[in-house]
Design a protein around this motif. Structure first.
Motif, PDB file in Angstrom:
ATOM      1  N   ASP A  50      12.606  -2.632 -13.570  1.00 19.47           N
ATOM      2  CA  ASP A  50      13.257  -1.181 -13.024  1.00 19.47           C
ATOM      3  C   ASP A  50      12.618  -0.913 -12.036  1.00 19.47           C
ATOM      4  OD1 ASP A  50      15.399   0.051 -12.245  1.00 19.47           O
ATOM      5  OD2 ASP A  50      16.130   0.236 -14.256  1.00 19.47           O
ATOM      6  N   THR A  51      12.770   0.051 -11.623  1.00 24.59           N
ATOM      7  CA  THR A  51      11.711   0.779 -10.259  1.00 24.59           C
ATOM      8  C   THR A  51      11.723   2.267 -10.769  1.00 24.59           C
ATOM      9  OG1 THR A  51      14.567   0.714  -8.932  1.00 24.59           O
ATOM     10  CG2 THR A  51      11.901  -0.050  -8.097  1.00 24.59           C
ATOM     11  N   THR A  52      11.191   3.069 -10.666  1.00 20.80           N
ATOM     12  CA  THR A  52      10.833   3.817 -11.442  1.00 20.80           C
ATOM     13  C   THR A  52      10.967   5.006 -10.574  1.00 20.80           C
ATOM     14  OG1 THR A  52       9.015   3.754 -11.929  1.00 20.80           O
ATOM     15  CG2 THR A  52      10.166   3.022 -13.620  1.00 20.80           C
ATOM     16  N   GLU A  53      10.621   5.334  -9.244  1.00 20.40           N
ATOM     17  CA  GLU A  53       9.185   6.369  -8.453  1.00 20.40           C
ATOM     18  C   GLU A  53      11.421   6.652  -8.183  1.00 20.40           C
ATOM     19  OE1 GLU A  53       6.712   8.176  -9.877  1.00 20.40           O
ATOM     20  OE2 GLU A  53       7.577   6.330 -11.157  1.00 20.40           O
ATOM     21  N   PRO A  54      11.718   8.030  -7.825  1.00 19.65           N
ATOM     22  CA  PRO A  54      12.581   8.514  -6.899  1.00 19.65           C
ATOM     23  C   PRO A  54      13.012   7.943  -4.983  1.00 19.65           C
ATOM     24  CG  PRO A  54      11.557  10.182  -7.896  1.00 19.65           C
ATOM     25  CD  PRO A  54      10.372   9.785  -7.860  1.00 19.65           C
ATOM     26  N   ILE A  55      13.864   7.723  -4.617  1.00 20.93           N
ATOM     27  CA  ILE A  55      14.106   7.050  -3.447  1.00 20.93           C
ATOM     28  C   ILE A  55      14.085   8.292  -2.765  1.00 20.93           C
ATOM     29  CG2 ILE A  55      15.858   6.295  -1.924  1.00 20.93           C
ATOM     30  CD1 ILE A  55      17.344   5.208  -4.459  1.00 20.93           C
ATOM     31  N   MET A  60       8.113   4.323   6.297  1.00 19.44           N
ATOM     32  CA  MET A  60       6.504   4.947   5.898  1.00 19.44           C
ATOM     33  C   MET A  60       7.095   5.224   4.146  1.00 19.44           C
ATOM     34  SD  MET A  60       5.197   6.363   9.507  1.00 19.44           S
ATOM     35  CE  MET A  60       3.462   7.472   8.540  1.00 19.44           C
ATOM     36  N   ALA A  61       8.643   5.734   4.071  1.00 16.35           N
ATOM     37  CA  ALA A  61       8.787   6.185   2.700  1.00 16.35           C
ATOM     38  C   ALA A  61       8.271   5.599   2.171  1.00 16.35           C
ATOM     39  CB  ALA A  61       9.606   7.300   2.815  1.00 16.35           C
ATOM     40  N   VAL A  62       9.056   4.372   1.971  1.00 17.65           N
ATOM     41  CA  VAL A  62       9.615   3.679   1.201  1.00 17.65           C
ATOM     42  C   VAL A  62       7.755   2.366   0.864  1.00 17.65           C
ATOM     43  CG1 VAL A  62      11.862   3.218   1.631  1.00 17.65           C
ATOM     44  CG2 VAL A  62      10.886   1.045   2.851  1.00 17.65           C
ATOM     45  N   GLN A  63       7.027   2.023   1.960  1.00 13.54           N
ATOM     46  CA  GLN A  63       6.122   1.564   1.645  1.00 13.54           C
ATOM     47  C   GLN A  63       5.284   2.464   0.993  1.00 13.54           C
ATOM     48  OE1 GLN A  63       5.691  -1.517   2.923  1.00 13.54           O
ATOM     49  NE2 GLN A  63       4.320  -1.304   1.408  1.00 13.54           N
ATOM     50  N   SER A  64       5.356   3.722   1.148  1.00 15.60           N
ATOM     51  CA  SER A  64       4.146   4.366   0.415  1.00 15.60           C
ATOM     52  C   SER A  64       4.140   4.270  -1.339  1.00 15.60           C
ATOM     53  CB  SER A  64       4.706   5.744   0.579  1.00 15.60           C
ATOM     54  OG  SER A  64       5.515   6.275   0.037  1.00 15.60           O
ATOM     55  N   VAL A  65       5.740   4.558  -1.211  1.00 12.80           N
ATOM     56  CA  VAL A  65       6.827   4.107  -3.130  1.00 12.80           C
ATOM     57  C   VAL A  65       6.169   2.290  -3.481  1.00 12.80           C
ATOM     58  CG1 VAL A  65       8.506   4.152  -4.228  1.00 12.80           C
ATOM     59  CG2 VAL A  65       7.940   5.364  -2.197  1.00 12.80           C
ATOM     60  N   VAL A  66       5.758   1.111  -2.131  1.00 10.44           N
ATOM     61  CA  VAL A  66       5.503   0.101  -2.344  1.00 10.44           C
ATOM     62  C   VAL A  66       3.886   0.009  -2.749  1.00 10.44           C
ATOM     63  CG1 VAL A  66       4.991  -1.979  -2.231  1.00 10.44           C
ATOM     64  CG2 VAL A  66       7.048  -0.884  -1.121  1.00 10.44           C
ATOM     65  N   ASP A  67       3.345   0.981  -2.615  1.00 11.62           N
ATOM     66  CA  ASP A  67       1.733   0.929  -2.421  1.00 11.62           C
ATOM     67  C   ASP A  67       1.940   1.766  -3.622  1.00 11.62           C
ATOM     68  OD1 ASP A  67       1.437   0.006  -0.138  1.00 11.62           O
ATOM     69  OD2 ASP A  67       1.083   2.104   1.362  1.00 11.62           O
ATOM     70  N   TYR A  68       2.281   2.323  -3.891  1.00  3.74           N
ATOM     71  CA  TYR A  68       2.516   3.441  -5.500  1.00  3.74           C
ATOM     72  C   TYR A  68       2.406   2.081  -6.365  1.00  3.74           C
ATOM     73  CZ  TYR A  68       3.431   6.922  -9.719  1.00  3.74           C
ATOM     74  OH  TYR A  68       3.678   7.392 -10.702  1.00  3.74           O
ATOM     75  N   TYR A  69       3.585   1.672  -6.823  1.00  5.39           N
ATOM     76  CA  TYR A  69       3.872   0.114  -8.243  1.00  5.39           C
ATOM     77  C   TYR A  69       2.230  -0.780  -7.325  1.00  5.39           C
ATOM     78  CZ  TYR A  69       8.441   1.903  -7.995  1.00  5.39           C
ATOM     79  OH  TYR A  69       9.692   2.561  -8.904  1.00  5.39           O
ATOM     80  N   LYS A  70       1.842  -0.688  -6.207  1.00  4.64           N
ATOM     81  CA  LYS A  70       0.427  -1.635  -6.271  1.00  4.64           C
ATOM     82  C   LYS A  70      -1.010  -1.624  -7.038  1.00  4.64           C
ATOM     83  CE  LYS A  70       0.537  -4.123  -2.057  1.00  4.64           C
ATOM     84  NZ  LYS A  70       0.592  -3.936  -0.528  1.00  4.64           N
ATOM     85  N   GLU A  71      -0.655  -0.077  -7.053  1.00  6.75           N
ATOM     86  CA  GLU A  71      -2.020   0.345  -7.220  1.00  6.75           C
ATOM     87  C   GLU A  71      -1.431   0.763  -9.179  1.00  6.75           C
ATOM     88  OE1 GLU A  71      -5.606   2.178  -8.311  1.00  6.75           O
ATOM     89  OE2 GLU A  71      -4.737   1.794  -6.431  1.00  6.75           O
ATOM     90  N   ASN A  72      -0.414   0.719  -9.468  1.00  9.83           N
ATOM     91  CA  ASN A  72      -0.160   0.954 -11.315  1.00  9.83           C
ATOM     92  C   ASN A  72      -0.592  -1.303 -11.596  1.00  9.83           C
ATOM     93  OD1 ASN A  72       0.884   3.350 -10.976  1.00  9.83           O
ATOM     94  ND2 ASN A  72       3.196   2.176 -10.984  1.00  9.83           N
ATOM     95  N   ALA A  73       0.295  -2.105 -10.453  1.00  6.72           N
ATOM     96  CA  ALA A  73       0.026  -3.151 -11.089  1.00  6.72           C
ATOM     97  C   ALA A  73      -1.999  -3.403 -11.169  1.00  6.72           C
ATOM     98  CB  ALA A  73       0.068  -4.126 -10.101  1.00  6.72           C
ATOM     99  N   LYS A  74      -2.322  -3.078  -9.570  1.00  5.09           N
ATOM    100  CA  LYS A  74      -4.089  -3.087 -10.191  1.00  5.09           C
ATOM    101  C   LYS A  74      -4.911  -2.037 -11.455  1.00  5.09           C
ATOM    102  CE  LYS A  74      -7.813  -2.112  -7.752  1.00  5.09           C
ATOM    103  NZ  LYS A  74      -8.819  -2.186  -8.735  1.00  5.09           N
ATOM    104  N   ILE A  75      -3.948  -1.098 -11.442  1.00  6.03           N
ATOM    105  CA  ILE A  75      -4.885  -0.304 -13.133  1.00  6.03           C
ATOM    106  C   ILE A  75      -4.566  -1.742 -13.643  1.00  6.03           C
ATOM    107  CG2 ILE A  75      -4.228   0.813 -14.827  1.00  6.03           C
ATOM    108  CD1 ILE A  75      -3.646   3.258 -12.227  1.00  6.03           C
ATOM    109  N   LEU A  76      -3.149  -2.134 -14.356  1.00  5.78           N
ATOM    110  CA  LEU A  76      -2.492  -3.190 -15.618  1.00  5.78           C
ATOM    111  C   LEU A  76      -3.774  -4.699 -15.416  1.00  5.78           C
ATOM    112  CD1 LEU A  76       1.189  -2.545 -15.366  1.00  5.78           C
ATOM    113  CD2 LEU A  76      -0.630  -1.434 -16.874  1.00  5.78           C
ATOM    114  N   GLY A  77      -4.150  -4.965 -14.332  1.00  8.94           N
ATOM    115  CA  GLY A  77      -4.113  -5.903 -14.937  1.00  8.94           C
ATOM    116  C   GLY A  77      -6.066  -5.622 -14.656  1.00  8.94           C
TER     117      GLY A  77
END
Length: 433
Positions: free
Chosen positions: A72-77, A336-353
């Motif tokens: 489930d997504t967590t960051e504001p729309i 542009m706005a929604v892609q920035s949120v996607v990039d945020y989650y991708k950085e999270n994935a990198k941290i966990l990986g």
């Protein structure tokens, strides 16, 4: 106590159960239960995880539980999207702006925007796009379309909704405890050894093939070559591919984002997708399905005509407020706005990986998807889930919930606030290092 016991035996339309030492009677109808529902094994995976989380929080009421489980997504729309929805909602309170039912297939402007913005130069027509309340709902509508007499193939591991909906509609046999599989389903192993994609040379022919790419749960994005082989396989065998591209926005390399990038796919494929993980619409609910005009049943009848009938019969159309938000997502500022949120989650994935890799574990995914697929050799996945929850207060998803091929693995979600992701990393390193 005697009277209820007697009633239990002399009234065939009643059933009894004991609670707190008392016998309770319930009056039954004459309607038999759907036998297909009886085939379902236990509860659906994610409610089961939620129940275990609640039990854990009762046991440890002061613990700060971090959920890396249910995706489930967590960051504001982004405001550009919510402002559009709010403005649309306000217009509904005016005589000029009020609208009731819309087209069951979706707002024409949104269908056109999806075709032009997300499919670009691909020959996808707006009339082939059906806007919905989410791809999971569309899976069930597609099952209604296909009926109980088709055979299906799924990746193993796979998203549970493909299998459960197949069981409910009557496409499967019984669950086999010794194999962890349902009868009459072709399970296609997807492991590191075959680059998480089915070996089609050993796959039995079925009517329908469910494929998710980027994949949930493994995070693998199918390559162009893999999808070319899949389309060729489907064309040779007369199968229909149901391609779930819900995580396409997370693709960072040259992996195809749509099955329709592959020549010949229009004759053998349906694509389902969603705004949920792309734009944070898990609660707003908005998705779409693409059914090409060229896709035909064995008698030559266009599939799109039957799907249109299903949609018009079972659905009154997606919320007009949600569709206004979808249009805003596909504007230049919205993208542009929604892609920035996607990039945020991708950085999270990198941290966990990176965290699990640093602990000497094999980690897959997390590059083209918001999920890391982590291998714990020799361990049952529910045991890993339980140990991590008990010792770190972190929720994950046991891999066996995605099929027998998920055993020894857990799925870790990158949806979370950054401070929670960093804290989870610290706890995991403390436990496993």
């Amino acid at each position: 106590m005697l009277l209820p016991s007697i009633l239990y035996f002399i009234r065939p339309s009643s059933v009894g159960f004991v609670e707190n030492g008392l016998v309770h009677l319930c009056v039954c109808t004459r309607v038999t239960r759907n036998l297909n529902m009886e085939k379902l094994r236990n509860g659906y995976l994610f409610p089961e995880i939620a129940m275990r989380e609640l039990e854990h929080m009762k046991k440890y009421p002061t613990a700060k539980v971090i959920s890396l489980g249910i995706g489930d997504t967590t960051e504001p729309i982004p405001d550009v999207v919510t402002s559009s929805m709010a403005n649309h909602a306000r217009r509904l309170s005016t005589v000029e702006g009020y609208r009731g039912y819309g087209a069951e297939q979706g707002n024409k402007a949104l269908r056109k925007a999806i075709a032009e913005t997300l499919y670009g130069d691909l020959p996808i027509k707006d009339t082939e796009i059906f806007v919905s309340d989410g791809s999971q709902c569309d899976i069930s509508r597609l099952q209604l379309l296909l009926g109980s007499n088709v055979t299906i193939a799924v990746q193993d591991p796979t998203f549970p909704a493909y299998i459960d909906s197949s069981v409910i509609i009557g496409q499967t046999g019984d669950f086999q405890d010794e194999t962890g599989k349902y009868q009459n389903i072709e399970y296609m192993p997807c492991r590191p050894q075959n680059n998480f994609f089915p070996d089609l040379t050993t796959t039995a022919t079925t009517d329908v093939i469910f494929i998710c790419s980027p994949n949930n749960p493994t995070g693998h994005a199918a390559s162009r070559k893999q999808l070319e082989q899949l389309v060729e396989f489907a064309r040779a065998n007369g199968s229909i591919i149901i391609f779930d591209s819900a995580y396409a926005a997370y693709v960072t390399d040259d992996s195809p984002r749509s099955i329709f990038e592959i020549p010949g796919a229009r004759e053998v494929a349906i694509e389902i997708s969603s705004f949920s993980k792309f734009a944070g619409f898990t609660g707003v609910r908005l998705g779409w399905t693409v059914v090409p005009d060229e896709l035909l049943f064995s008698n030559g009848f266009p599939v799109i005509k039957d799907f249109n009938r299903i949609v018009c019969t079972c659905f009154n159309g997606a919320s007009s407020v949600a569709q206004a938000g979808g249009l805003a997502c596909l504007s230049s500022d919205g993208l542009m706005a929604v892609q920035s949120v996607v990039d945020y989650y991708k950085e999270n994935a990198k941290i966990l990986g990176d965290t699990f890799t640093s602990l000497g574990l094999d980690v897959y995914g997390g590059i083209n998807a918001p999920y890391a697929w982590v291998h714990f050799p020799g361990m049952k996945s529910w045991d890993v889930f339980t140990e991590l929850l008990e010792k770190t207060h972190i929720i994950t998803v046991p891999g066996c919930g995605f099929g027998p091929g998920g055993e020894e693995h857990i799925r870790v979600s990158a949806f979370g606030h950054r401070e929670c992701i960093l804290e989870a990393s610290r706890r995991l390193k403390s436990l496993l290092s």
